[in-house]
Design a protein around this motif. Structure first.
Motif, mmCIF file in Angstrom:
data_model
loop_
_atom_site.group_PDB
_atom_site.id
_atom_site.type_symbol
_atom_site.label_atom_id
_atom_site.label_comp_id
_atom_site.label_asym_id
_atom_site.label_seq_id
_atom_site.Cartn_x
_atom_site.Cartn_y
_atom_site.Cartn_z
ATOM 1 N N VAL A 37 45.685 38.836 34.962
ATOM 2 C CA VAL A 37 46.005 39.765 33.902
ATOM 3 C C VAL A 37 46.443 40.972 34.543
ATOM 4 O O VAL A 37 45.951 41.405 35.510
ATOM 5 C CB VAL A 37 44.540 39.876 32.974
ATOM 6 C CG1 VAL A 37 44.183 38.566 32.459
ATOM 7 C CG2 VAL A 37 43.663 40.745 33.781
ATOM 8 N N ALA A 38 47.496 41.881 33.732
ATOM 9 C CA ALA A 38 47.856 43.090 34.092
ATOM 10 C C ALA A 38 48.001 44.108 32.981
ATOM 11 O O ALA A 38 48.199 43.518 31.838
ATOM 12 C CB ALA A 38 49.121 42.970 34.905
ATOM 13 N N ASP A 39 47.743 45.418 33.186
ATOM 14 C CA ASP A 39 48.065 46.155 32.157
ATOM 15 C C ASP A 39 48.893 47.261 32.660
ATOM 16 O O ASP A 39 48.623 48.294 33.340
ATOM 17 C CB ASP A 39 46.435 47.072 31.988
ATOM 18 C CG ASP A 39 46.355 47.948 30.970
ATOM 19 O OD1 ASP A 39 47.451 48.407 30.286
ATOM 20 O OD2 ASP A 39 45.334 48.626 30.541
ATOM 21 N N ALA A 120 57.809 53.818 37.820
ATOM 22 C CA ALA A 120 58.298 53.565 36.650
ATOM 23 C C ALA A 120 57.795 52.265 35.958
ATOM 24 O O ALA A 120 57.661 51.905 34.894
ATOM 25 C CB ALA A 120 59.731 53.640 36.594
ATOM 26 N N LEU A 121 57.436 51.172 36.718
ATOM 27 C CA LEU A 121 56.990 50.096 36.184
ATOM 28 C C LEU A 121 55.294 49.918 36.652
ATOM 29 O O LEU A 121 54.853 48.730 36.992
ATOM 30 C CB LEU A 121 57.836 48.731 37.067
ATOM 31 C CG LEU A 121 59.018 48.373 36.276
ATOM 32 C CD1 LEU A 121 60.179 49.583 36.687
ATOM 33 C CD2 LEU A 121 59.512 46.910 36.485
ATOM 34 N N ALA A 122 54.899 50.965 36.666
ATOM 35 C CA ALA A 122 53.278 50.916 37.250
ATOM 36 C C ALA A 122 52.302 49.862 36.256
ATOM 37 O O ALA A 122 52.613 49.981 35.234
ATOM 38 C CB ALA A 122 52.551 52.179 37.039
ATOM 39 N N ALA A 123 51.407 49.330 37.155
ATOM 40 C CA ALA A 123 50.492 48.187 36.327
ATOM 41 C C ALA A 123 49.461 48.318 37.046
ATOM 42 O O ALA A 123 49.381 48.140 38.465
ATOM 43 C CB ALA A 123 51.266 46.875 35.935
ATOM 44 N N THR A 124 48.046 47.856 36.433
ATOM 45 C CA THR A 124 46.847 47.341 37.092
ATOM 46 C C THR A 124 46.934 45.864 37.149
ATOM 47 O O THR A 124 47.755 45.046 36.246
ATOM 48 C CB THR A 124 45.753 47.916 36.644
ATOM 49 O OG1 THR A 124 45.531 47.453 35.242
ATOM 50 C CG2 THR A 124 45.955 49.627 36.624
ATOM 51 N N LEU A 125 46.117 45.068 38.033
ATOM 52 C CA LEU A 125 45.932 43.834 38.038
ATOM 53 C C LEU A 125 44.519 43.398 38.187
ATOM 54 O O LEU A 125 43.830 43.903 39.204
ATOM 55 C CB LEU A 125 47.026 43.535 38.964
ATOM 56 C CG LEU A 125 46.918 41.941 39.568
ATOM 57 C CD1 LEU A 125 47.530 40.910 38.415
ATOM 58 C CD2 LEU A 125 47.563 41.676 40.768
ATOM 59 N N LEU A 181 49.549 49.248 41.226
ATOM 60 C CA LEU A 181 50.029 48.514 42.234
ATOM 61 C C LEU A 181 51.086 49.314 42.991
ATOM 62 O O LEU A 181 51.482 48.836 44.182
ATOM 63 C CB LEU A 181 50.573 47.252 41.508
ATOM 64 C CG LEU A 181 49.659 46.003 41.126
ATOM 65 C CD1 LEU A 181 50.281 44.962 40.232
ATOM 66 C CD2 LEU A 181 49.101 45.459 42.499
ATOM 67 N N SER A 182 51.645 50.111 42.256
ATOM 68 C CA SER A 182 52.618 50.941 42.806
ATOM 69 C C SER A 182 52.115 52.264 43.489
ATOM 70 O O SER A 182 53.136 53.202 43.792
ATOM 71 C CB SER A 182 53.669 51.384 41.871
ATOM 72 O OG SER A 182 53.209 51.954 40.528
ATOM 73 N N SER A 183 50.857 52.602 43.572
ATOM 74 C CA SER A 183 50.546 53.676 43.988
ATOM 75 C C SER A 183 50.415 53.846 45.413
ATOM 76 O O SER A 183 50.310 52.687 46.209
ATOM 77 C CB SER A 183 48.768 53.749 43.624
ATOM 78 O OG SER A 183 48.841 54.038 42.167
ATOM 79 N N PRO A 184 50.611 54.793 46.076
ATOM 80 C CA PRO A 184 50.573 54.864 47.473
ATOM 81 C C PRO A 184 49.322 54.201 48.058
ATOM 82 O O PRO A 184 48.049 54.577 47.750
ATOM 83 C CB PRO A 184 50.609 56.509 47.912
ATOM 84 C CG PRO A 184 51.393 56.962 46.527
ATOM 85 C CD PRO A 184 50.902 56.190 45.611
ATOM 86 N N GLY A 185 49.503 53.454 48.973
ATOM 87 C CA GLY A 185 48.448 52.865 49.742
ATOM 88 C C GLY A 185 47.371 52.040 48.879
ATOM 89 O O GLY A 185 46.453 51.583 49.015
ATOM 90 N N ALA A 186 48.252 51.281 47.953
ATOM 91 C CA ALA A 186 47.610 50.413 47.115
ATOM 92 C C ALA A 186 47.109 49.094 47.849
ATOM 93 O O ALA A 186 45.869 48.773 47.332
ATOM 94 C CB ALA A 186 48.642 49.570 45.855
#
Length: 279
Positions: A37-39, A120-125, A181-186
Motif C-alpha cells: 500500500v502507498a500514500d 514531485a511523485l513522493a509517496a510513502t509505502l 521514498l524520494s526523500s534523501p537517504g530513504a
C-alpha cells in the motif's frame, strides 16, 4: 490464501476536488502473497502516480526469490533488508524515467536545466511478504501493518478466537514529518523486519488515513497513553471473519472505509490484507 483490498477517496480530498492519492497492489502466489500500500504526498500534483509506481515496484521486487518457510531467520532478515533497499532504488529509477520522459523537449539539454525532482511523485509505502509461518515487512513513511494470529485446533474443537497485533505502528504524531521514498537517504531510513509466527493467520496493511478507524487509544483497554495505539479487534478480527465467510469479496471492506467512522480525518483510506483460508 484470501487477498482483498479497497481504497476510498477521503472526504477532505473530495471537498477539495482532489482524486485519491493512495494505491494498493497484491500478488497472490497460492501458498503466499505479496502486499503493498502507498500514500501519495498531499499537495504534490503527481503523487497519485508516485503511489502507483511504489506499489508496482514493491510487488515486483518482493515477489522475486523470497525465502521458503523452512529457511532460517538470518536468511529472511538478510533478504528483506536487501529487498527493501532495492525497492527504494528501483522506485527512484522509475520516477526519474517518468519525469525525464514527460519533460518539455530539449529541457534536459538546456545549460541551466535543473535536476529531476523525484519529490514531485513522493509517496510513502508499506509492503509485506506473507508466507506462513513468516511475514516480512518493508516500510518507508507512515503506513502501518497488523498481524493476525489464531491458535491451531483439531477439527472437532471449537473455532479459536483470532487476535490482532500492531507489528508496524505508525510514527508518533508529534514526531518529525514522514519520510518518503524520494526523500534523501530513504534507503537508510527504510524499516525492514521479519516475524516468525506459527499461528499466523493474516497480515493487514493500511495507509495513515485509516488510523482513527482501525486503531484504539490505549485507554480503551485501561492502559496508559505511553502504551501507544492498539489495533481494534472489532475492526481487524471482524473484517477477517467477514472476508473468510464471503470468499474474499472486498465490498464489506469498502463499506467500512466509506462509513461515518472513516470520515474523521478526511484523508484517503486504503486497507489491504492476506488471510489464511483454513483452520
Amino acid at each position: 490464501m484470501i487477498v482483498a483490498g479497497a481504497a476510498v477517496q477521503g472526504t477532505g480530498h473530495l471537498a477539495a476536488g482532489l482524486g485519491c492519492q493512495d494505491a494498493f497492489k497484491a500478488v497472490d502466489l497460492g501458498d503466499s502473497a505479496v502486499l503493498a500500500v502507498a500514500d501519495g504526498a498531499g499537495g504534490r500534483e503527481r503523487s497519485a502516480l508516485g503511489a502507483h509506481l511504489a506499489v508496482d515496484t514493491a510487488c515486483r521486487v518482493l515477489a522475486e526469490d523470497a525465502p521458503g518457510p523452512q529457511d532460517s531467520p538470518e536468511t529472511w532478515t538478510r533478504w528483506i533488508a536487501a529487498a527493501g533497499a532495492r525497492v527504494v532504488a528501483e522506485y527512484l529509477r522509475s520516477v526519474t524515467a517518468v519525469l525525464t520522459a514527460t519533460a518539455p523537449p530539449h529541457a534536459a539539454d538546456a545549460p541551466d536545466a535543473e535536476p529531476v525532482d523525484a519529490g514531485a511523485l513522493a509517496a510513502t509505502l508499506a509492503a509485506a511478504v506473507v508466507r506462513p509461518p513468516w511475514a516480512a515487512f518493508v516500510s518507508v513513511g507512515d503506513c502501518f501493518g497488523t498481524l493476525l494470529t489464531r491458535e491451531t485446533v483439531a477439527a472437532a474443537e471449537p473455532e479459536p478466537a483470532e487476535r490482532c497485533h500492531l507489528v508496524l505502528p505508525p510514527p508518533e504524531p508529534r514526531g518529525p514529518g514522514p519520510v518518503f521514498l524520494s526523500s534523501p537517504g530513504a534507503a537508510l531510513r527504510a524499516r525492514s523486519f521479519v516475524v516468525w509466527e506459527p499461528e499466523l493467520s493474516g497480515v493487514v496493511l493500511a495507509t495513515d488515513g485509516c488510523t482513527a478507524l482501525t486503531l484504539d487509544h490505549p485507554s480503551v483497554r485501561g492502559l496508559p497513553p505511553e502504551a501507544g495505539p492498539l489495533p481494534s479487534e472489532r475492526f481487524f478480527c471482524g473484517l477477517a471473519a467477514t472476508l473468510r465467510a464471503n470468499g474474499g469479496d472486498a465490498e464489506p471492506l469498502r463499506a467500512l472505509l466509506c462509513g461515518p467512522g472513516a470520515a474523521r480525518t478526511g484523508d484517503d483510506l486504503t486497507v489491504l490484507c492476506a488471510l489464511t483460508d483454513g483452520r
